[in-house]
Every structure is written in C-alpha cells, then in structure tokens.
Scaffold this motif. Structure first.
Motif, PDB file in Angstrom:
ATOM      1  N   PRO A 153       0.809  -1.218   0.000  1.00 58.00           N
ATOM      2  CA  PRO A 153       0.000   0.000   0.000  1.00 58.00           C
ATOM      3  C   PRO A 153       0.842   1.268   0.000  1.00 58.00           C
ATOM      4  N   ARG A 154       0.552   2.152  -0.904  1.00 64.03           N
ATOM      5  CA  ARG A 154       1.274   3.426  -1.017  1.00 64.03           C
ATOM      6  C   ARG A 154       0.284   4.541  -1.348  1.00 64.03           C
ATOM      7  N   ASP A 155       0.723   5.775  -1.085  1.00 60.09           N
ATOM      8  CA  ASP A 155      -0.132   6.936  -1.364  1.00 60.09           C
ATOM      9  C   ASP A 155      -0.332   7.126  -2.871  1.00 60.09           C
ATOM     10  N   GLU A 156      -1.495   7.666  -3.170  1.00 59.00           N
ATOM     11  CA  GLU A 156      -1.893   7.884  -4.566  1.00 59.00           C
ATOM     12  C   GLU A 156      -0.877   8.710  -5.355  1.00 59.00           C
ATOM     13  N   ILE A 157      -0.213   9.669  -4.700  1.00 59.67           N
ATOM     14  CA  ILE A 157       0.700  10.545  -5.448  1.00 59.67           C
ATOM     15  C   ILE A 157       1.868   9.773  -6.045  1.00 59.67           C
ATOM     16  N   GLU A 158       2.093   8.520  -5.608  1.00 59.55           N
ATOM     17  CA  GLU A 158       3.183   7.754  -6.188  1.00 59.55           C
ATOM     18  C   GLU A 158       2.787   7.107  -7.506  1.00 59.55           C
ATOM     19  N   PHE A 159       1.514   7.240  -7.878  1.00 51.40           N
ATOM     20  CA  PHE A 159       1.012   6.470  -9.020  1.00 51.40           C
ATOM     21  C   PHE A 159       0.570   7.360 -10.169  1.00 51.40           C
ATOM     22  N   ARG A 160       0.483   6.720 -11.315  1.00 54.17           N
ATOM     23  CA  ARG A 160      -0.080   7.378 -12.489  1.00 54.17           C
ATOM     24  C   ARG A 160      -1.210   6.503 -12.992  1.00 54.17           C
ATOM     25  N   TYR A 161      -2.297   7.166 -13.374  1.00 56.33           N
ATOM     26  CA  TYR A 161      -3.455   6.461 -13.910  1.00 56.33           C
ATOM     27  C   TYR A 161      -3.209   6.145 -15.373  1.00 56.33           C
ATOM     28  N   GLY A 162      -3.655   4.970 -15.825  1.00 52.30           N
ATOM     29  CA  GLY A 162      -3.389   4.561 -17.205  1.00 52.30           C
ATOM     30  C   GLY A 162      -4.629   4.199 -17.988  1.00 52.30           C
ATOM     31  N   GLY A 163      -5.794   4.603 -17.524  1.00 54.97           N
ATOM     32  CA  GLY A 163      -6.998   4.363 -18.314  1.00 54.97           C
ATOM     33  C   GLY A 163      -7.461   2.910 -18.266  1.00 54.97           C
ATOM     34  N   GLN A 164      -8.378   2.630 -19.143  1.00 55.41           N
ATOM     35  CA  GLN A 164      -9.048   1.318 -19.156  1.00 55.41           C
ATOM     36  C   GLN A 164      -8.046   0.192 -19.414  1.00 55.41           C
ATOM     37  N   ALA A 165      -8.190  -0.888 -18.685  1.00 56.92           N
ATOM     38  CA  ALA A 165      -7.324  -2.055 -18.875  1.00 56.92           C
ATOM     39  C   ALA A 165      -7.930  -2.993 -19.910  1.00 56.92           C
ATOM     40  N   GLY A 166      -7.114  -3.882 -20.372  1.00 56.57           N
ATOM     41  CA  GLY A 166      -7.609  -4.953 -21.235  1.00 56.57           C
ATOM     42  C   GLY A 166      -7.759  -4.578 -22.697  1.00 56.57           C
ATOM     43  N   LEU A 167      -7.277  -3.402 -23.080  1.00 57.36           N
ATOM     44  CA  LEU A 167      -7.303  -3.031 -24.496  1.00 57.36           C
ATOM     45  C   LEU A 167      -5.988  -3.490 -25.104  1.00 57.36           C
TER      46      LEU A 167
END
Lengths: 90, 850
Positions: free
Chosen positions: A11-25
């Motif tokens: 578990p880590r804080d959200e600021i460490e992450f980047r969103y990448g949109g819908q999966a499975g494409l």
C-alpha cells in the motif's frame, strides 16, 4: 488521497502512481487491417461504467511497474489490484 | 450588554495569571485560558467589528468554530488577517482589532508563525475529545489499537496508552482514512498528514440560531455559548436575559444563570412564545415578544437574548467523504444516514446521539424579513433567501451561490440548516426535502504559511535543475529561461548588450566562426538488449534496427493518433545498445512510454531502458571553426570529414577526458556534440570557450535552427500535427512494419489535402517581426467576421544572417500556397507575407561538413 496497493510494493499513497486508463485493451495484432471505424474505436472509445471498472495504473514513483486494478468508479474504492498476466480476482 | 467577569468560577481560566492584551487600540486584561471573545465579553466590549456589506455592529454570538459574527485581525504575536474572536487564545502581548468578515493582507507582510509538516500512520484516529471521542479512544486503546486522539481545544484526554494532540483541528478527511490536521503551538504550528486505518468522528454538535428582526445585534447569542462563558470562563455576558428556545437543552442553563446572578425570562417556542425582534443599537436594550395571533409586548431592560433553535450534528468532515444525511423529525435537523466509507465511524452528538428534541423553527414570521439574518458573515437575510427562491432557484446549492450563504469562514455552520429549511418551506416542500449545502476542506481557515511549512523562499516545491556548467553561465551573466524544471541560458549578454544585440552576436559567431551551446538538458535514454533495434523500429517512424554501430539517425516518434510526440537522434553504441536523445521536455514522457509499451504490450521483447539524462553533460560546438576548436582543446579522434562523417559518433578523449563525439547539427553548421561525464562537463565547457568558441543560448539556437527549417516539437507542433504536415513525410517508412501511430497516418482525417502544413513566411517589410501565434488570413481585406483563418505563425525571428525577419507557420493547404501572398491584420492595415519553403539558409546542406 487514495491508498493504493501496488502488487509489488504494497500500500502506497496515490501521489506515487499514475493512472493509465481502461485495462484490457490490446494493441491490434494487425492494425493496418482494421477499418477506420474499428481503429478509431480502439484509439478513442473507452468504457465509462458506474461501478467496477478494470483499469491500469503505474507505480511511477516506486517500482515503475504497470499493474491492473478493479476500482468502483462511484466510490473510488479499489476492489483489487493484480499483476500483469494475473487473472482479475473473482 | 453589560458583560462582566464573575468573582468566582470559570474552570478553564487561571485567575492567578492575568494577561494583558490590546484590542482596537485599547488595553484590557484577561486571564490565562481565556479566548479573545471571553476576555472581550468580560471587559464589557459589545461591538467587535462591523459587518462587511451592511456595516452593522456585530458582537460575539458563539463560543467556538461556528462563530459567524465576531471577526478580528490579529497583529501580534503572529499575524492572522481574519479569524473568529472565539478561536483566538489569549496570550501576553496579543494585539488585535475588529475586522469585517473579509481579511486584508498587508503589502509588507509581517512574519508568520513557523510551521512544519509531519506524517503519521495510526490504526485509529479519533477526532474530538469530548465524552464520546474520549470513550471511543479508550475503548480502542484497551484493545491494543494504536490511537491518535485530537481535540481542537486546549483540553484533551491524557492516557498513557493514547497519543493525543491538543489545539489540533482536522482540516479535512480524504479517501482511505487520510486526514490533514492543523496543530497550533506557541512557537510553531504543525500540519499533520495522517493515514489512519479507521477514523472516528466525535466532533459534537453546533447549536443553531433562530432568525428574528435584528437578530444580528450584539447581545443576541447562542444559549449554549452563554452557558459556556459562565461555566468555562467565569464571564456573564448579560445581566437581564431572555432565553428563547425550542428544546430542553436550555433547561440546565436557567439555574446556573439565575445563580450567577442574572434575571432570566424564558420564551419557549413550544408553548407558542416568540422573540419577534430586539431594540437598541449597537447593543440591545429591549426585546419584543409575541404569541401567535396575540399582541406584541416589549420587555425592557434586556441586554442579552440567548437563543437555541436546536442542535446540528457537526459532520461537515464526513460529508466530504460521501456520508449522507437524513432529516430527523424529532431533532428537527439532519443526522448521518449510515452511508459512507467503511473506515469512518461517527459517534456521540455528531451521530445525533443525546441531542434534545426540538420543534422546527427557522425564522419567526414577520411581514418584513429584511433584518432576519441567516448568515451574519455574508450579511444575508431570510428575505435574501426568499428573493433567490422567487427568482426561480430551487436547489439550496443554487441559493448558496446566489446569496453566498455558507461561503464565508464559518462555512454556514449556523446558517446551513436554516437556509435549507427556509427554501424547502418557501417551495411548499416537506421539511428535510433537501439538506444543507456541502462544506469542503479546509474545515477552518488555515494560513498558507502552514500549508507551505518549510517550503518557503527559494526552496520552492518544484525542484530547479541545473546543468554541470551552470555556475559558468551565472558568472557570464547569462539570462536564464525555464525549460520544464531546467534553467537554460537564453542568451549570454556582454556588458551593455540587450537581447537582440546578444543574440545577433551569438548567431553570427556560429555562422562565421564557432559557438558553444550547453545541450546537457537533452533527454538521454539508453535502450539496451537483444531486441533493442526491433523495439525502436516500433517506436520511431523510421528504421533504427539497421543503423550501423557508430552511426546516428534522426527519428520522429508519434502518438497512437499519428501526431508528432517527440524527436531526437538514436546512436547505436553496440549491437544491443542504443543511446537516444529526446527533447528537453520529452525526457520523462519518452522513457515512460517506452516502459509502458515494453511492460504492457511487448513483454516478450528483451529490452531495458535507463534514463541517463543527468549522467551526461553535452557541449555542442558549432560553426565553420568547430573542428579547429575541438582539435585545439586536444583530442585523439580524427575529426576529418572523411574519416568522421556526418551522422556518426566516435569515442576518444577530448581535453584530457573520455568523450563520445557526435557529428550532429541543429544549426546547419559543422558541429561536434561532445558528450562527457557530468563530472567533466564544466571542464570541457571552459576548455571550449578558452579556445574562442562563443557561448550561445537557447534564443540563438532557436533562431539558427529555424533558418534551417528544423522544427521544435511543442513549437511547430501542438499535438495535432503529423509528419506530413511538417513536410517530413520522408522520415516515415511504411515498409518496415508496424510502428506506433502508423495506422493513424492513413485515417481519412490525416490524409486530407487541406490540413495545416508547415511553410516559411517572409514579411514584405523585412524589418517587421511578427509575434508568434499571429493569425494568418488569405485576403488583405477579409471582410466582416467570422473571418476564415488560414493558420498561425509558430516561430518568428530577426535573422542577422539573412538581414531580415522570417517566420515559420502552419497554414491550411500551405504547400500549395508557395509563392502566394497571405496577410495578417496589423494595427495600421494588413501586413503582406510571402509564402516560401520552410528553409531559409544553406538549402543544399553545404556547410555541415565545414
């Protein structure tokens, strides 16, 4: 700030992450064989459900690995995170 | 009003420790433990400030964070522009003055209290150390849970098994048990970032007022606050009191007030009694009472009306996390409805527990409602609310935005429920049809200095990146520009030179002798592995897999949509190893996208990417004398054009240090890019300048490349530009297999012939410099709007080499316009521009080999 469980780091804080949109494409094996319409569908069209949504995240400020998540878009809650290649739980 | 200190009582104050303070220029005395509000009441001060819009006198109405009336500016010991007097703890030397509910920042800011930031992880965070919060904390601690208990006041439960913080307010709750807390200390404040497994909200309840005529006068107070001033501070705010109530919470106050001693008249709305208004100004002297249908009678002298319209759970923090409300008819207010995140629990009065039953009474009926105040800090009345409803507004959220009710410092803690129910009633809707508006963090005002913490002055939040040669640039009085986080010399003026003079000199040096550019900020990525070539073929529009070791190739990268994403060169260092360069701003995005494709689409490719931007310093030596300069500083590499041709690299030493030399050019001149370890960057830079190379900055670089028609990604492109639009179709190799963006290049939209295309523009007046971004039209007199626009200028410069101005532009169907005249509206009439090919200098590339 969301608390996101990286499948590699925990578990880590959200600021460490980047969103990448819908999966499975999946990038089409033969993109050139697609019609303009089918290509535009791959390129531009995304699901926008209310409720569980399969999406991609990257632990940019951590292990820099992409992973998959199931998140409820109405509550923001992460229902699951899992590594690339693993099946979504449930 | 005749507030005074009682000879006894006050369980929060220490009468052995008097404290002197100054308010509105007068000196007063209070006791340790007082708030500014209690000390002012004790000193008989009725009027604390005037209201911001109507200029009406205002006094203390509450005893806490819900205060909507008495606002002050604190000058000493620390400056606060506007704060409720009820929230200011009395300290020696306090200097304050009344301030209408809008603060004013001084132009010469006084020092602010220092602040630090701390982070904490706890299993349970309990907000509020009243009976319910303290019990919850003890209960959790008994079960071995790590507990953090906070309270906004000076009192908090102390227990060996519990970590507790006093004078600490939760500013906001956020997802997954994240909380931001503001702890006020005597010497410094602390902003806590807390991640809690569970949060227990025990924030109590706020008493609500009832609107009647002139209910904003000093001397109209919340009943519970009056009781608190007597009990906690030994202060009796008034001697002749009317207690106006809808509920039993006032019962216990009656005896205490009469013992004080004060005379108390009870007006109970449950029995049909109403306070319809008060007389006197600034402070009240009389009260007008009525029974429904009966005569109004005046009671005087009266100096205090204590009002209780019931109690509202204080759950603003929870609502921001999606906790819903339901209307509780017995309490005549809203309580949490049990929804919300599973990590959040609401207990005690905040959950509606233990609150007194009340009858619904928001406003006393009257013909004239223009002085029935709902939101004192915004000077808004029942009439204002009704006017908004008459104007067609139905949602309280809209009424809030029309009236600004609830948008002041107190966030509508006393006005929210009143407004919602006045709107519901006006619309003929049932009580609770729509609840009060939502409040957002921060719960109470927080100084920016606290949010900034230690990140003050030059230590800004965004890091500053400098190259290894930075100190040399500073010594040369370089004028810097920000390129992303990087500081790059824009130009390096000699004594007395302005921008134009410096850039002219720098450009001519490159064209006529030799210049040197610090190109260290170029993004650099090593792409390594047996499949590196295959991978790069898929990322660039041209082929990289057949690049011989020792060679360099320029490449374009596209987005999946076919639009230019970044450019740079690839050098093949070994069979399985490339070094690619990116634009300064593209360094991180490019490595991000490489990793994304490698991890998510092609995990079978054996490739690793490593960012080495900061490991390499780069000195670009450019100009007809560039070869001489590099030879003079000493190299074991044969620099002749035949053995070291254009678009190759060689390894050796330069100026005594290991170096990779690249024959690439962004100016059109003979160029050697010297890639050395960052440790040696300054040494090589100084060596090159010592041999006479003239340092040049980004402004000259931009001008020189534009003369050659070389694009800058982000200047000639904006995410809507294809390689063909740029006239760079030659770099797209459709025969090599798939690459990112390839399919999009044959979409109907991307093969239109009337897309915007890159062209050169020469103003007819060669002295006229167009602004970048200038719109270009086809006709000298385009007629009335709307005017069809051909496109816009992307780059525009005054060229010392050409002796005139020139520009690059993206124009619709631009390549077909070659030779045509287009126009741009000028201040004194249309400006004529000739469309030319986007290359202005050395079209045959004769100069790049020297």
């Amino acid at each position: 700030m969301l608390l996101i469980r990286c499948p590699w780091c925990g578990p880590r804080d959200e600021i460490e992450f980047r969103y990448g949109g819908q999966a499975g494409l999946t990038y089409p094996a033969d993109a050139e064989a697609l019609s303009d319409e089918a290509w535009a569908d791959y390129l531009f069209m995304r699901d926008n459900p209310k409720g569980p949504f399969h999406e991609r995240w990257m632990h940019t400020a951590g292990c820099r690995r992409w992973f998959n998540a199931v998140r409820d878009t109405s509550t923001y809650r992460f229902l699951a995170t899992y590594r690339i290649g693993e099946a979504p739980p449930g | 009003m005749s507030g005074r200190r009682l000879p006894e009582g006050g369980n929060r104050i220490d009468r052995t420790r008097p404290i002197r303070f100054t308010f509105d220029g007068n000196e007063y005395e209070g006791f340790d433990g007082d708030t500014l509000a209690s000390a002012l009441l004790a000193s008989g001060v009725d009027v604390v400030c005037v209201s911001p819009i109507l200029g009406r006198p205002r006094g203390v109405m509450s005893a806490g964070e819900e205060e909507p009336s008495a606002f002050v500016e604190v000058r000493e010991p620390w400056f606060e522009p506007v704060v409720a007097a009820t929230m200011v703890e009395l300290v020696d030397g306090l200097v304050a003055r009344g301030r209408p509910g809008v603060g004013v920042l001084p132009t010469d800011p006084p020092p602010t209290k220092p602040a630090i930031h701390r982070h904490s992880h706890v299993e349970t965070l309990v907000i509020g150390s009243g009976p319910a919060g303290s019990a919850a904390a003890v209960d959790a601690a008994d079960r071995g849970v790590r507990v953090l208990l906070i309270d906004r006041g000076p009192d908090v439960l102390e227990d060996d098994a519990i970590r507790s913080l006093r004078r600490t307010t939760a500013l906001g709750l956020y997802d997954d048990g994240f909380a931001v807390l503001h702890q006020r200390g005597p010497e410094h404040d602390t902003l806590w970032h807390v991640r809690a497994g569970r949060v227990i909200l025990a924030t109590g309840a706020h008493e609500r007022p009832i609107a009647f005529a002139d209910n904003d006068r000093p001397g109209v107070m919340l009943a519970g606050a009056v009781a608190r001033y007597v009990r906690d501070f030994g202060v009796l705010p008034g001697e002749r009191i009317v207690m106006f109530t809808t509920n039993d919470s006032t019962n216990e106050h009656m005896g205490m007030l009469m013992d004080a001693p004060a005379s108390v008249v009870s007006v109970d709305a449950r029995e049909g009694g109403f306070v319809v208004g008060v007389d006197g100004s600034p402070a009240i002297t009389a009260v007008r009472l009525a029974r429904p249908g009966g005569q109004t009678r005046t009671v005087e002298p009266i100096d205090l009306v204590a009002v209780s319209g019931g109690w509202n759970p204080a759950i603003q923090l929870a609502r921001a996390m999606g906790v819903g409300l339901r209307f509780d008819e017995r309490l005549a207010t809203y309580v949490p409805d049990g929804t919300g995140p599973d990590w959040l629990e609401i207990v005690g009065a905040a959950a509606g527990e233990g609150l007194p039953d009340a009858i619904p009474l928001w406003s006393v009926p009257a013909d004239d409602l223009s002085r029935h105040f709902v939101d004192l800090q915004r000077d808004q009345t029942v009439k204002d609310v009704l006017d908004a409803v008459k104007g067609g507004l139905r949602s309280v959220e809209h009424v809030k935005r029309a009236t600004y009710i609830g948008t002041a410092i107190d966030q509508g803690r006393t006005s929210g429920t009143l407004t919602a129910e006045i709107v519901n009633t006006a619309l003929g809707w049932e009580l609770g049809a729509q609840g009060p508006t939502n409040a957002r963090p921060p719960y109470v005002p927080v100084p920016f200095s606290v949010l900034a913490g230690l990140d003050r002055g030059p230590l800004l939040l965004d890091p500053v990146r400098t190259t290894p040669m930075h100190e040399a640039h500073v010594e040369r009085n370089a004028v810097f520009e920000n390129v992303g986080q990087w500081k790059r010399p824009r130009f390096l003026p000699l004594e007395g030179e302005d921008l134009d003079e410096a850039v002219t000199r720098e450009c001519l040096a490159v064209r006529e002798s030799a210049g040197a550019l610090d190109a260290s900020t170029l993004g650099k990525i090593e792409v390594v592995g047996p499949d590196a070539g295959v991978f790069l073929d898929r990322m660039y529009t041209n082929r990289m897999s057949n690049l011989p070791v020792g060679s360099i190739r320029y490449g374009l990268m596209l987005g999946l949509d076919g639009m230019v994403f970044d450019d740079g060169v690839a050098m093949r260092l070994a069979e399985d190893r490339y070094l690619i360069t990116t634009t300064t701003g593209g360094a991180a995005p490019v490595v991000d996208r490489f990793e994304e494709w490698l991890q998510t689409e092609w995990p079978d490719l054996r490739v690793y990417c490593t960012s080495v931007t900061e490991q390499w310093a780069v000195v670009a030596v450019a100009g007809p004398d560039a070869r001489d300069v590099v030879e003079e500083i000493g190299t074991d590499v044969d620099l002749s054009a035949t053995s070291f041709p254009w678009m190759t690299w060689r390894e050796g030493t330069v100026a005594g240090v290991p170096c990779r030399i690249c024959r690439v050019s962004f100016t059109g001149e003979l160029s050697y890019e010297l890639h050395v370890s960052a440790w040696h960057g300054l040494h090589v830079w100084n060596a090159v300048l010592d041999e006479g190379a003239v340092p040049y900055g980004t402004e000259a670089m931009h001008l020189l490349r534009a003369e050659k028609g070389y694009i800058i990604v982000g200047q000639e492109t904006d995410g809507t530009v294809t390689p063909d639009d740029l006239g760079m179709g030659w770099i797209v190799n459709p025969s090599k297999g798939d690459f990112v963006g390839k399919r999009s290049l044959v979409r109907v939209d991307t093969i239109r012939s009337d897309r915007k295309q890159l062209v050169g523009l020469l103003p007819q007046d060669g002295d006229l410099l167009m602004a970048e971004g200038t719109q270009v039209v086809a006709e000298a007199d385009p007629g009335p709007p709307p005017v069809p626009v051909l496109g816009h200028v992307t780059s525009s410069y005054r060229s010392p080499t050409l002796g005139r101005t020139f520009a690059l532009a993206l124009l619709t169907g631009g390549r077909k316009l070659r030779g045509a005249t287009v126009y741009t509206p000028g201040r004194t009439g249309p400006i004529s521009l000739r469309v030319v090919d986007p290359i202005f200098y050395d079209e045959e590339d004769k100069r790049r080999d020297g």
